[in-house]
Design a protein around this motif. Structure first.
Motif, PDB file in Angstrom:
ATOM      1  N   PHE A 189     -80.269 -66.105 -17.381  1.00  9.48           N
ATOM      2  CA  PHE A 189     -81.324 -66.357 -18.371  1.00  9.48           C
ATOM      3  C   PHE A 189     -81.755 -67.982 -18.224  1.00  9.48           C
ATOM      4  CE2 PHE A 189     -82.468 -67.635 -22.717  1.00  9.48           C
ATOM      5  CZ  PHE A 189     -83.767 -67.049 -22.886  1.00  9.48           C
ATOM      6  N   ILE A 190     -80.997 -68.863 -18.485  1.00 10.41           N
ATOM      7  CA  ILE A 190     -81.799 -70.080 -18.410  1.00 10.41           C
ATOM      8  C   ILE A 190     -82.210 -70.482 -17.033  1.00 10.41           C
ATOM      9  CG2 ILE A 190     -80.389 -70.893 -20.286  1.00 10.41           C
ATOM     10  CD1 ILE A 190     -78.522 -72.269 -18.515  1.00 10.41           C
ATOM     11  N   ASN A 193     -85.550 -68.942 -16.490  1.00 13.73           N
ATOM     12  CA  ASN A 193     -86.502 -69.593 -17.320  1.00 13.73           C
ATOM     13  C   ASN A 193     -86.993 -70.967 -16.745  1.00 13.73           C
ATOM     14  OD1 ASN A 193     -86.503 -67.601 -19.287  1.00 13.73           O
ATOM     15  ND2 ASN A 193     -85.283 -68.730 -20.706  1.00 13.73           N
ATOM     16  N   PHE A 194     -85.887 -71.551 -16.401  1.00 18.58           N
ATOM     17  CA  PHE A 194     -86.092 -72.947 -15.438  1.00 18.58           C
ATOM     18  C   PHE A 194     -86.800 -72.799 -14.530  1.00 18.58           C
ATOM     19  CE2 PHE A 194     -84.466 -76.682 -13.342  1.00 18.58           C
ATOM     20  CZ  PHE A 194     -85.077 -77.479 -13.855  1.00 18.58           C
ATOM     21  N   ASN A 196     -88.972 -70.580 -13.587  1.00 17.61           N
ATOM     22  CA  ASN A 196     -90.241 -70.064 -13.736  1.00 17.61           C
ATOM     23  C   ASN A 196     -91.225 -71.139 -14.320  1.00 17.61           C
ATOM     24  OD1 ASN A 196     -90.259 -67.659 -12.123  1.00 17.61           O
ATOM     25  ND2 ASN A 196     -89.138 -66.767 -14.002  1.00 17.61           N
ATOM     26  N   SER A 197     -90.638 -71.965 -15.291  1.00 17.44           N
ATOM     27  CA  SER A 197     -91.438 -72.794 -16.006  1.00 17.44           C
ATOM     28  C   SER A 197     -91.974 -73.768 -15.252  1.00 17.44           C
ATOM     29  CB  SER A 197     -90.738 -73.565 -17.162  1.00 17.44           C
ATOM     30  OG  SER A 197     -89.609 -74.507 -16.602  1.00 17.44           O
ATOM     31  N   THR A 198     -93.154 -74.397 -15.407  1.00 16.00           N
ATOM     32  CA  THR A 198     -93.733 -75.593 -14.757  1.00 16.00           C
ATOM     33  C   THR A 198     -93.059 -76.591 -14.611  1.00 16.00           C
ATOM     34  OG1 THR A 198     -95.831 -74.822 -15.604  1.00 16.00           O
ATOM     35  CG2 THR A 198     -95.914 -77.124 -14.723  1.00 16.00           C
ATOM     36  N   MET A 199     -92.133 -77.112 -15.517  1.00 13.90           N
ATOM     37  CA  MET A 199     -91.206 -78.233 -15.317  1.00 13.90           C
ATOM     38  C   MET A 199     -90.192 -77.772 -14.405  1.00 13.90           C
ATOM     39  SD  MET A 199     -88.707 -79.891 -18.146  1.00 13.90           S
ATOM     40  CE  MET A 199     -89.803 -80.726 -19.018  1.00 13.90           C
ATOM     41  N   LYS A 201     -90.275 -75.339 -12.069  1.00 15.26           N
ATOM     42  CA  LYS A 201     -90.802 -75.013 -10.704  1.00 15.26           C
ATOM     43  C   LYS A 201     -91.282 -76.248  -9.642  1.00 15.26           C
ATOM     44  CE  LYS A 201     -93.049 -70.755 -10.064  1.00 15.26           C
ATOM     45  NZ  LYS A 201     -93.870 -69.860 -10.740  1.00 15.26           N
ATOM     46  N   LEU A 337     -93.435 -64.959 -17.800  1.00 14.63           N
ATOM     47  CA  LEU A 337     -94.563 -65.467 -18.613  1.00 14.63           C
ATOM     48  C   LEU A 337     -95.640 -65.909 -17.836  1.00 14.63           C
ATOM     49  CD1 LEU A 337     -95.593 -66.512 -21.368  1.00 14.63           C
ATOM     50  CD2 LEU A 337     -94.405 -68.418 -20.967  1.00 14.63           C
TER      51      LEU A 337
ATOM     52  N   ILE B 101     -98.115 -77.339 -11.572  1.00 15.11           N
ATOM     53  CA  ILE B 101     -97.321 -78.603 -11.561  1.00 15.11           C
ATOM     54  C   ILE B 101     -97.733 -79.995 -11.352  1.00 15.11           C
ATOM     55  CG2 ILE B 101     -95.458 -79.403  -9.784  1.00 15.11           C
ATOM     56  CD1 ILE B 101     -94.704 -76.548  -9.088  1.00 15.11           C
ATOM     57  N   PHE B 104     -97.420 -81.877 -14.606  1.00 18.76           N
ATOM     58  CA  PHE B 104     -95.848 -82.473 -15.107  1.00 18.76           C
ATOM     59  C   PHE B 104     -95.985 -83.342 -16.037  1.00 18.76           C
ATOM     60  CE2 PHE B 104     -91.962 -84.207 -14.677  1.00 18.76           C
ATOM     61  CZ  PHE B 104     -90.803 -83.182 -14.456  1.00 18.76           C
ATOM     62  N   ILE B 107     -96.698 -82.216 -19.504  1.00 17.18           N
ATOM     63  CA  ILE B 107     -96.146 -81.043 -20.275  1.00 17.18           C
ATOM     64  C   ILE B 107     -95.448 -81.881 -21.601  1.00 17.18           C
ATOM     65  CG2 ILE B 107     -94.257 -79.719 -20.184  1.00 17.18           C
ATOM     66  CD1 ILE B 107     -94.623 -79.605 -16.918  1.00 17.18           C
ATOM     67  N   TYR B 109     -93.479 -80.246 -23.644  1.00 17.95           N
ATOM     68  CA  TYR B 109     -92.072 -79.364 -24.046  1.00 17.95           C
ATOM     69  C   TYR B 109     -91.068 -80.136 -23.264  1.00 17.95           C
ATOM     70  CZ  TYR B 109     -92.664 -76.625 -19.659  1.00 17.95           C
ATOM     71  OH  TYR B 109     -92.728 -76.119 -18.545  1.00 17.95           O
ATOM     72  N   SER B 114     -87.604 -75.312 -21.725  1.00 17.98           N
ATOM     73  CA  SER B 114     -87.917 -74.614 -20.569  1.00 17.98           C
ATOM     74  C   SER B 114     -86.743 -73.679 -20.396  1.00 17.98           C
ATOM     75  CB  SER B 114     -88.161 -75.571 -19.356  1.00 17.98           C
ATOM     76  OG  SER B 114     -86.990 -75.903 -18.932  1.00 17.98           O
ATOM     77  N   LEU B 115     -85.316 -74.334 -20.753  1.00 16.00           N
ATOM     78  CA  LEU B 115     -84.199 -73.558 -20.609  1.00 16.00           C
ATOM     79  C   LEU B 115     -84.131 -72.089 -21.506  1.00 16.00           C
ATOM     80  CD1 LEU B 115     -81.285 -76.125 -19.922  1.00 16.00           C
ATOM     81  CD2 LEU B 115     -82.831 -74.741 -18.324  1.00 16.00           C
ATOM     82  N   GLU B 125     -97.332 -73.507 -21.841  1.00 12.68           N
ATOM     83  CA  GLU B 125     -97.638 -72.966 -20.561  1.00 12.68           C
ATOM     84  C   GLU B 125     -99.005 -72.430 -20.651  1.00 12.68           C
ATOM     85  OE1 GLU B 125     -95.981 -72.656 -17.623  1.00 12.68           O
ATOM     86  OE2 GLU B 125     -94.210 -73.791 -18.221  1.00 12.68           O
TER      87      GLU B 125
END
Lengths: 348, 255
Positions: A189-190, A193-194, A196-199, A201, A337, B101, B104, B107, B109, B114-115, B125
């Protein structure tokens, strides 16, 4: 329906792993294998974050697993059981159900903090440096534990079996499989999420071109350290589970051989593919068990398999693709997402 | 106050003086060119401004912030976008992810969001994707959103790269040889694009270029660099007639 793909999948695997174990349909041996598969999934998925997504090369993942294993088993054994290392139990056995997950968590945190010590100097440079450092860390870990006589030194450490038994005596339930299952779900899960998130990726961007990432405002140093800590923390939790599953650990349990296994599973599954990691952890664990009758020849068969893999499919089972890319029809149920957002904006 | 002030910038690669006493003041919404023969130190100047190299001497001030000693990502977050001589898009990520990206530093959050997939992440997003798509739309790049950059034609890749450099809402845009490897038709498009970008996004453009057609067409002011030091400065016309520049490019006249 679209949003419930993941929960459905989790529910189904829950039904298949835990309920039969609970009802006693699975023998202890099968339960042990299921737990081992779960632990290997956690390890593979977490190492894939460093070696696959981030493109660094860590070869000492077992050391972090070992830190978690020793930390959590020391905690549970010290607190809950009477043992030759620390003497009388401090807390009543009834608390074992509560203490066990907490000790897993503490084991993970310890591994993450330990990894921070390595990450800060290692990520100043790039490339093979991390490989050498993590290899060295694996050696340091082994000799450090071997030289601490209070926790058994090279003879190893045990007593975790009593803790597991205490939990089982209290409430008859396959606790180990249950917690392994939860941690597997949590890890996937984490990490999903990690990445896939912009941060998150952005670590793929770092692998692709670090200088361009830095100039496109990505805080590469921070991000690399965070990803490394996340990965090693999960390995620590897996180590705690492993220690309580095998009930006896010694420094060599978390040495180069174990590190190599994890590496093999990552490359077998495919770098930068979460579903590949899950598949390869399952396949590899079962394969190792099936080859058990071969005895010593197992150590010939496994490397041979690797050579064949590298010759005919060097990218691993999945390459960098996910299961969704192979079966696009499933995208309806499992897409991320970010992907859904992109599609929505393209349509409008 | 100038937007970017470079003062007495000097940089050594080992014993080699790659940039020698470089001075520049850029005001807002200017279009300034930097030219010079190969190896003159043009890209080094850009890299010094971006913080990839640390200058031996001199100071760089951007919008009142001293840039010396900051990390590159901190410098670019202040509002400096740049492109590269050899296109450096992330080839394993789709065009939309390239744009996302680059957000960055914007962002909101935190790592934990993000986790654990919190509402804040979803909101952010959404915002980031919206902004990226709007920008791509302005550049007519929407059809390529899901493509990998390496599969795109060269001219499009250049456009994507300029587009990505505008994500951090820069007030200064550094273009490093944007016309390299383009044919005459693409160069014509590029000239229009750079002018349009400058007006549309109200940025100061600082451009390194070898194609004289681009430089002479769009720059209001040109600096000529040779062996790390400025040998001439002025309007395109002044530069074209400057004997020092002709000498640097074509060699000395036989007398």
């Amino acid at each position: 329906m679209k949003r419930f793909g993941m929960p459905t999948l989790i529910g189904i695997s829950f039904l298949f792993c835990i309920v039969p174990s609970w009802l006693g349909w699975f023998s202890n041996y099968i339960q042990f294998i299921i737990t081992l598969i779960g632990i290997n999934i956690i390890l593979t998925v977490s190492l894939n974050l460093i070696n696959g997504y981030m493109g660094e090369f860590s070869v000492g993942h077992a050391a972090f697993m070992g830190v978690g294993a020793y930390t959590s088993s020391l905690l549970t054994v010290y607190l809950l059981t009477e043992n030759p290392f620390f003497g009388k139990a401090i807390l009543p056995e009834e608390l074992s159900i509560l203490i066990f997950p907490i000790s897993l968590l503490i084991g993970g945190v310890a591994a993450a903090l330990f990894s921070l010590l390595i990450a800060i100097p290692s990520f100043r440079t790039r490339g093979d440096y991390l490989a050498i450092v993590t290899l060295a860390v694996n050696f340091i870990f082994k000799s450090a534990i071997e030289n601490i006589d209070a926790i058994g030194g090279p003879r190893g450490f045990m007593g975790m079996g009593k803790v597991v038994k205490a939990m089982d005596n209290l409430v008859s339930f396959p606790w180990l499989i249950f917690w392994t299952f939860l941690v597997v779900v949590f890890s996937i899960f984490i990490i999903r999420n990690f990445v896939n998130s912009t941060m998150g990726k952005s670590i793929v961007a770092i692998r692709d071109d670090e200088i361009a990432s830095e100039l496109m405002t990505v805080n590469t140093r921070w991000l690399k350290i965070v990803a490394f800590m996340l990965s090693c923390g999960l390995a620590g939790v897996a180590g705690g589970l492993h220690a309580h599953t095998v009930t006896f650990i010694n420094p060599s349990s978390y040495f180069i051989l174990q590190s190599t296994y994890i590496l093999v599973m990552v490359y077998l599954g495919g770098m930068g593919s979460l579903s590949g990691s899950v598949i390869s952890a399952i396949v590899f664990t079962i394969l190792l068990e099936l080859l058990r009758p071969l005895d010593v020849w197992r150590w010939v068969a496994t490397p041979l398999l690797l050579i064949i893999l590298m010759l005919f499919r060097p990218t691993g089972i999945m390459g960098s693709r996910e299961l969704l890319d192979v079966f696009p029809k499933l995208k309806k149920y499992f897409s991320s997402l970010q992907e859904r957002l992109t599609n929505a904006f393209i349509k409008s | 106050m100038p937007l970017l002030k470079v003062d007495k910038l000097t940089h050594y690669f080992g014993g080699l003086r790659s940039v020698d006493n470089f001075n520049l003041e850029l005001s807002e919404n200017e279009l300034v060119g930097l030219i010079g023969p190969n190896g003159a130190g043009k890209s080094t100047v850009f890299n010094l401004v971006c913080g990839l190299y640390r200058p031996t001497e001199g100071s760089i001030t951007f919008n009142g912030n001293n840039l010396i000693g900051r990390y590159p990502h901190q410098i670019t977050s202040l509002g400096i976008g740049r492109t590269f001589q050899n296109i450096r898009l992330w080839n394993e990520l789709s065009v939309i992810d390239n744009l996302r990206i680059a957000h960055f530093s914007q962002i909101d959050y935190k790592l934990l969001d993000s986790l654990f997939f919190t509402g804040r992440l979803v909101r952010d997003e959404q915002k980031v994707t919206q902004e990226a798509m709007d920008l791509l739309d302005k550049f007519n790049l929407v059809p390529y959103v899901k493509e990998l950059p390496r599969n795109l034609p060269y001219g499009i890749q250049r456009r994507v790269e300029i587009c990505r450099a505008l994500v951090m809402n820069p007030s200064l845009l550094l273009l490093d040889e944007p016309a390299a490897g383009m044919n005459q038709g693409e160069i014509g498009e590029l000239i229009n694009l750079v002018r349009w970008v400058k007006d549309e996004f109200k940025v100061t453009v600082w451009i390194i270029e070898h194609q004289m057609r681009v430089i002479m067409n769009i720059c209001e002011r040109i600096q000529v660099l040779d062996f790390g030091s400025i040998i001439a400065e002025g309007t395109p016309k002044e530069i074209r007639d400057n004997p020092l520049v002709i000498k640097a490019y074509l060699g000395e006249e036989v007398t």
